[in-house]
Write a protein that holds these residues in place. Structure first.
Motif, mmCIF file in Angstrom:
data_model
loop_
_atom_site.group_PDB
_atom_site.id
_atom_site.type_symbol
_atom_site.label_atom_id
_atom_site.label_comp_id
_atom_site.label_asym_id
_atom_site.label_seq_id
_atom_site.Cartn_x
_atom_site.Cartn_y
_atom_site.Cartn_z
ATOM 1 N N ASN A 28 0.814 -1.224 0.000
ATOM 2 C CA ASN A 28 0.000 0.000 0.000
ATOM 3 C C ASN A 28 0.845 1.271 0.000
ATOM 4 O OD1 ASN A 28 -2.424 -1.557 0.204
ATOM 5 N ND2 ASN A 28 -1.993 -1.811 2.394
ATOM 6 N N ASN A 29 2.013 1.176 -0.629
ATOM 7 C CA ASN A 29 2.906 2.346 -0.724
ATOM 8 C C ASN A 29 3.153 2.985 0.642
ATOM 9 O OD1 ASN A 29 3.190 2.186 -3.573
ATOM 10 N ND2 ASN A 29 1.174 3.122 -3.802
ATOM 11 N N THR A 30 3.410 2.140 1.631
ATOM 12 C CA THR A 30 3.763 2.638 2.964
ATOM 13 C C THR A 30 4.960 3.578 2.879
ATOM 14 O OG1 THR A 30 2.938 0.591 3.967
ATOM 15 C CG2 THR A 30 4.428 1.942 5.300
ATOM 16 N N LEU A 31 5.912 3.223 2.071
ATOM 17 C CA LEU A 31 7.060 4.075 1.784
ATOM 18 C C LEU A 31 6.889 4.695 0.404
ATOM 19 C CD1 LEU A 31 10.010 1.855 3.089
ATOM 20 C CD2 LEU A 31 9.120 3.945 4.133
ATOM 21 N N PRO A 32 7.403 5.903 0.192
ATOM 22 C CA PRO A 32 8.160 6.718 1.150
ATOM 23 C C PRO A 32 7.266 7.411 2.168
ATOM 24 C CG PRO A 32 7.933 7.892 -0.914
ATOM 25 C CD PRO A 32 7.347 6.532 -1.155
ATOM 26 N N LEU A 33 7.879 7.752 3.300
ATOM 27 C CA LEU A 33 7.173 8.457 4.354
ATOM 28 C C LEU A 33 7.085 9.947 4.044
ATOM 29 C CD1 LEU A 33 8.884 6.809 7.467
ATOM 30 C CD2 LEU A 33 6.747 6.104 6.341
ATOM 31 N N ASP A 34 6.063 10.572 4.570
ATOM 32 C CA ASP A 34 5.940 12.026 4.468
ATOM 33 C C ASP A 34 6.768 12.693 5.567
ATOM 34 O OD1 ASP A 34 4.157 11.954 2.329
ATOM 35 O OD2 ASP A 34 2.435 11.704 3.670
ATOM 36 N N LEU B 201 20.902 6.296 13.564
ATOM 37 C CA LEU B 201 19.734 6.376 12.690
ATOM 38 C C LEU B 201 18.803 7.504 13.143
ATOM 39 C CD1 LEU B 201 18.031 5.349 10.365
ATOM 40 C CD2 LEU B 201 17.061 3.626 11.901
ATOM 41 N N VAL B 202 18.631 7.668 14.443
ATOM 42 C CA VAL B 202 17.799 8.763 14.943
ATOM 43 C C VAL B 202 18.337 10.104 14.449
ATOM 44 C CG1 VAL B 202 17.030 9.989 17.014
ATOM 45 C CG2 VAL B 202 17.044 7.485 16.978
ATOM 46 N N GLU B 203 19.645 10.304 14.556
ATOM 47 C CA GLU B 203 20.250 11.559 14.107
ATOM 48 C C GLU B 203 20.130 11.729 12.604
ATOM 49 O OE1 GLU B 203 23.751 11.962 17.526
ATOM 50 O OE2 GLU B 203 24.106 10.772 15.718
ATOM 51 N N ASP C 227 18.196 14.762 10.610
ATOM 52 C CA ASP C 227 18.850 15.605 9.609
ATOM 53 C C ASP C 227 18.021 15.694 8.337
ATOM 54 O OD1 ASP C 227 20.948 16.124 11.269
ATOM 55 O OD2 ASP C 227 22.408 14.880 10.202
ATOM 56 N N VAL C 228 17.432 14.585 7.933
ATOM 57 C CA VAL C 228 16.696 14.542 6.669
ATOM 58 C C VAL C 228 15.360 15.267 6.769
ATOM 59 C CG1 VAL C 228 15.547 13.013 5.024
ATOM 60 C CG2 VAL C 228 17.848 12.466 5.826
ATOM 61 N N VAL C 229 14.653 15.100 7.871
ATOM 62 C CA VAL C 229 13.324 15.731 7.969
ATOM 63 C C VAL C 229 13.403 17.177 8.448
ATOM 64 C CG1 VAL C 229 12.212 13.517 8.367
ATOM 65 C CG2 VAL C 229 12.893 14.914 10.331
ATOM 66 N N GLY C 230 14.524 17.537 9.082
ATOM 67 C CA GLY C 230 14.664 18.910 9.558
ATOM 68 C C GLY C 230 13.549 19.288 10.516
ATOM 69 N N ASP C 231 12.948 20.456 10.304
ATOM 70 C CA ASP C 231 11.882 20.928 11.194
ATOM 71 C C ASP C 231 10.487 20.574 10.673
ATOM 72 O OD1 ASP C 231 11.679 22.591 9.014
ATOM 73 O OD2 ASP C 231 12.022 24.459 10.129
ATOM 74 N N LYS C 232 10.437 19.707 9.657
ATOM 75 C CA LYS C 232 9.144 19.359 9.069
ATOM 76 C C LYS C 232 8.417 18.257 9.836
ATOM 77 C CE LYS C 232 10.630 20.630 4.392
ATOM 78 N NZ LYS C 232 10.889 20.141 3.015
ATOM 79 N N ALA C 233 9.155 17.520 10.666
ATOM 80 C CA ALA C 233 8.541 16.437 11.423
ATOM 81 C C ALA C 233 9.237 16.316 12.772
ATOM 82 C CB ALA C 233 8.640 15.115 10.656
ATOM 83 N N ARG C 234 8.532 15.733 13.721
ATOM 84 C CA ARG C 234 9.095 15.478 15.046
ATOM 85 C C ARG C 234 9.574 14.032 15.089
ATOM 86 N NH1 ARG C 234 6.204 13.991 20.077
ATOM 87 N NH2 ARG C 234 7.557 14.496 21.856
ATOM 88 N N VAL C 235 10.796 13.809 15.605
ATOM 89 C CA VAL C 235 11.375 12.471 15.680
ATOM 90 C C VAL C 235 11.539 12.095 17.145
ATOM 91 C CG1 VAL C 235 13.332 10.993 15.087
ATOM 92 C CG2 VAL C 235 12.588 12.799 13.500
ATOM 93 N N THR C 236 10.931 10.975 17.551
ATOM 94 C CA THR C 236 11.053 10.477 18.918
ATOM 95 C C THR C 236 11.786 9.137 18.900
ATOM 96 O OG1 THR C 236 8.878 9.437 18.762
ATOM 97 C CG2 THR C 236 8.986 11.671 19.689
ATOM 98 N N TYR C 237 12.232 8.693 20.072
ATOM 99 C CA TYR C 237 13.071 7.488 20.127
ATOM 100 C C TYR C 237 12.795 6.692 21.391
ATOM 101 C CZ TYR C 237 17.124 4.779 21.651
ATOM 102 O OH TYR C 237 17.930 3.785 22.150
ATOM 103 N N ALA C 238 12.871 5.363 21.259
ATOM 104 C CA ALA C 238 12.906 4.452 22.405
ATOM 105 C C ALA C 238 13.710 3.222 21.996
ATOM 106 C CB ALA C 238 11.497 4.049 22.829
ATOM 107 N N ALA D 153 21.771 8.268 4.789
ATOM 108 C CA ALA D 153 21.344 7.597 3.555
ATOM 109 C C ALA D 153 20.030 6.857 3.767
ATOM 110 C CB ALA D 153 22.434 6.630 3.082
ATOM 111 N N ILE D 154 19.863 6.239 4.934
ATOM 112 C CA ILE D 154 18.587 5.580 5.238
ATOM 113 C C ILE D 154 17.467 6.612 5.262
ATOM 114 C CG2 ILE D 154 17.300 4.299 6.987
ATOM 115 C CD1 ILE D 154 20.031 3.031 7.808
ATOM 116 N N GLY D 155 17.731 7.760 5.872
ATOM 117 C CA GLY D 155 16.738 8.833 5.868
ATOM 118 C C GLY D 155 16.380 9.277 4.463
ATOM 119 N N ASP D 156 17.385 9.382 3.593
ATOM 120 C CA ASP D 156 17.130 9.786 2.202
ATOM 121 C C ASP D 156 16.132 8.857 1.531
ATOM 122 O OD1 ASP D 156 18.935 11.897 2.377
ATOM 123 O OD2 ASP D 156 20.614 10.736 1.554
ATOM 124 N N VAL D 157 16.287 7.540 1.784
ATOM 125 C CA VAL D 157 15.415 6.571 1.128
ATOM 126 C C VAL D 157 14.055 6.500 1.824
ATOM 127 C CG1 VAL D 157 15.130 4.120 0.567
ATOM 128 C CG2 VAL D 157 17.341 5.233 0.187
#
Length: 764
Positions: A398-404, A438-440, A444-455, A578-582
């Protein structure tokens, strides 16, 4: 008459010696003059390769290095890092030893130096000859700037058994792909033809592990290998030969035995095939303690195994010091000849001459280069681009990727916040804290367009002792600092997940779960991680599995239950961005699997270029009594060789042949039109397979014979053509003759080894 016969005999002896010379008159004269001054002990010393102890790759250590160098008892050193240290050691050799012979300095520069590229299996997934050569060129530039002039790479062992940990260091299961990569790596390290070694940023390559190391029984490292000569040559030997044809300067003997004789003492391998059949003119080095280990193989004591190695055609002894301690006695007792010793010494001296070390022992000791040419922005940019090419999209429902780039992205898993695991195994020169996590990278890739959380979510493995073995060499995941229980970590992860719009699950192997002495019998995602993944799926949020892997893994449950799976191998120092890019669509994934992924370990060994049986299972069938199949699972792989999805869709036309018949001197062209029917510009790896339908011996159901990586814009069509010559149709017959035979051939072209378009032609 007697005098005439004596004179003739002398002439024949000198002629035999001349046969061993290079044909480079200037080099031959220089080495003749030098060897004329050398004592027997000094000649033996050139064959000795101790470890500096600076970077440990095995258990044995050498001592009193400086004194041995002064005494002319060392030909080279390996795994000493830093141009200033190397320069000082070289100074001892050329100023304090009697004959002032420079040392050669080697290192395991496997997939980069401080700028690290994807593990070799990941590089193979790019199917990009130019990118692979460029990665070796950058590795050579950086290593040589730090004093290194010799690398123990490329590793080209074919493996069809993913239990073997060192599958991560090779190019997968296919000999043609492996051979193309071997050539590209040699060219990248050394340069091409007469241009090799001309610059101080070109270093000598060492193809390994010769031979058949990847076919060890049960996938257990260092194990026995036993197969027919016909299978050796048709399925395993080509990548070594391709490296020789590309001009590789050195070859490393493998640990395993072949035909009941350890490779390090196998004269058929080292002399009959490597030198006499393939024309190799460089030198052969053992692997780490390879001579000493033959005592445990059971073929003799230290003197005996050292003599057998020299007699077989081995020139340099890595770490064992069996040559240093026993060869003089063996010469005196007639167990080896001085001519054999001279020949080995000559080959080492020739390598140093070719590298330019006699002209300038400090050719690779420019400290200014080290300041400017290592881990540069340019190199890191290329490494990031290359890493993105290596990632393989295994599933994308269902075209889960790419993410917005919006909302909240939860990055969860024990590999989500690790920098030290990003480079992968055998990255011995890397700064382990330099890579981004990977979190970092995602931030870097999403910048201020999205919030990134981690556990973190879980440990790597429930068994603490197993995790310790899987996180060696500084690849820690801080288990000892983690005071929370499994339940507490899981609870935190689920809380983070419920407050996110999408979940990126960073799971799989740690970098040291593959590589040397890292064989596994269970190829699945480890237990506690799988529990975490199941719980994340229960949240109902979209889940993307970012799979870290150094080998083909068993992912049957994941394929059935996870919407999207992106296999990222271990992508090197720039893996995270690079993972973020994809993930977020800045780059469309284009990697293809260089090795088959089985449904379960019970299918292993499983590979695409197998042979038919007399009772093959009909296509599309799972089980039929008295056919070649399993009761509990189909014969099919989970993901076939050459497989990899994209964010777009590529359609292939039927195959068009320029002719339906060729003779022994002819050729034909096979062409397909590939159309990008989606919305994303992307690369596609177009693959050519051929099947020889009838032969004097049985032939595989298909074999990769060529490939081309092409960029196709959205809505665009491109013709991709391959030239088929009689040379591409050759194989080794029952007499180990490289031949082609008249008859019918199927030519298949597609985006993987399973989904192809087929046409037929005849060789007259």
């Amino acid at each position: 008459m007697k005098k005439l016969l004596t004179l003739l005999l002398v002439c024949l002896v000198f002629a035999a010696c001349d046969d061993k010379k290079s044909g480079n008159a200037e080099m031959d004269k220089f080495i003749d003059d030098l060897m004329g001054q050398m004592t027997l002990e000094e000649k033996i010393g050139q064959l000795n390769l101790p470890s500096s102890g600076d970077i440990t790759t095995g258990e044995a250590k050498s001592s009193n290095i400086a004194e041995k160098i002064k005494a002319g008892q060392v030909g080279g050193l390996f795994n000493i890092k830093g141009v200033e240290k190397i320069k000082e050691v070289q100074r001892i050799a050329v100023e304090e030893s009697r004959l002032k012979i420079p040392l050669i300095f080697g290192m395991d520069v496997i997939h980069g130096y401080e700028t690290v590229f994807p593990i070799p299996l990941g590089m193979a997934a790019t199917f990009d000859r130019a990118a692979i050569e460029q990665s070796a060129r950058i590795a050579a530039t950086e290593a040589s700037a730090d004093g290194i002039c010799w690398t123990f790479s490329p590793m080209v062992d074919i493996s069809r058994d993913p239990r073997w940990g060192r599958v991560s260091e090779g190019s997968g299961e296919d000999p043609y792909l492996g051979g193309e990569i071997a050539k590209a790596m040699v060219y990248g390290y050394q340069g091409r033809g007469d241009d090799a070694y001309k610059s101080n940023n070109q270093i000598m390559a060492c193809v390994k592990h010769y031979a058949l190391y990847g076919a060890a029984e049960a996938g257990r490292d260092y194990g026995t290998t036993d197969m027919s000569r016909m299978r050796m040559f048709n399925e395993y030997m080509y990548p070594y030969q391709a490296a020789v044809d590309a001009g590789v300067g050195s070859v490393m003997a493998s640990f395993n035995e072949v035909d009941g004789v350890p490779a390090t003492a196998n004269k058929w391998l080292m002399t009959d095939v490597l030198r006499d059949q393939w024309g190799f003119d460089g030198f052969v080095v053992t692997d780490y303690t390879g001579i000493m280990e033959m005592i445990d193989h059971g073929i003799g004591d230290m003197q005996e195994v050292s003599a057998r190695a020299l007699d077989a055609g081995v020139d340099m002894d890595m770490v064992s010091e069996g040559f240093l301690s026993t060869l003089k006695q063996s010469v005196e007792e007639g167990k080896v000849t001085e001519e054999q010793l001279n020949l080995a010494c000559r080959r080492i001296l020739e390598a140093k001459y070719k590298l330019g070390l006699f002209d300038d022992p400090y050719k690779y000791c420019d400290a200014e280069r080290a300041k400017k040419e290592i881990y540069t922005d340019e190199h890191r940019t290329i490494a990031r681009q290359t890493a993105a090419k290596s990632f393989v999209l295994l599933k994308n429902d269902n075209n889960t990727l790419p993410l917005d780039k919006k909302g909240t992205v939860a990055v969860i898993g024990p590999l989500a916040n690790s920098s030290s695991n990003m480079p992968g195994t055998w990255s011995v020169a890397v700064n382990l804290v330099a890579p981004k996590t990977l979190v970092e990278g995602i931030k870097d890739v999403v910048g201020d367009k999205a919030r990134v959380t981690y556990a973190k979510g879980s440990h790597l493995i429930s068994d603490a002792a197993y995790e310790e073995r899987a996180t060696m060499f500084g690849r820690t995941l801080n288990r000892e600092q983690e005071k929370r229980t499994d339940a507490q970590m899981l609870a935190e992860a689920l809380s983070v997940a419920r407050n996110a719009d999408v979940i990126v699950a960073a799971l799989g192997e740690s970098s040291e779960m593959s590589g040397e002495s890292s064989s596994r019998t269970d190829l699945g995602i480890p237990d506690v991680q799988k529990t975490l993944l199941k719980e994340l799926l229960k949240t109902g949020k979209p889940v993307v599995l970012v799979l870290f892997a150094g080998r083909p893994m068993t992912l049957t449950w994941e394929d059935e239950n996870v919407p999207a799976i992106l296999n990222v191998w271990f992508g090197g120092t720039e893996a995270a961005p690079a993972i973020g890019d994809v993930l977020f669509g800045d780059v469309s994934p284009s990697g293809k699997l260089p090795a088959t992924f089985p449904q379960n370990v019970g299918q292993v060994p499983l590979f695409y270029n197998h042979k038919n049986t007399g009772r093959p299972l009909a296509q599309g069938q799972w089980f039929q009594k008295f056919r070649s199949n399993y009761l509990d699972v189909s014969n099919e792989p989970l993901y076939p060789f050459g497989y990899g999805l994209s964010y777009t869709q590529f359609d292939y036309s039927d195959v068009r042949l320029s002719a339906t018949e060729i003779d022994g001197n002819g050729e034909l062209t096979a062409t397909v039109t590939v159309t990008n029917k989606g919305k994303y510009d992307s690369d596609e790896v177009v693959q050519l397979y051929i099947r020889d339908l009838v032969g004097s011996v049985t032939r595989p159901v298909r074999e990769l014979k060529d490939f081309e990586r092409v960029t196709i814009k959205a809505g665009e069509s491109k013709d991709v053509s391959f030239t088929i010559t009689p040379e591409k149709l050759k194989f080794y017959n029952a007499d180990i003759q490289f031949v082609n035979e008249p008859g019918d051939f199927d030519v298949m072209i597609g985006g993987n080894s399973r989904d192809v378009k087929t046409a037929r032609f005849k060789l007259k």
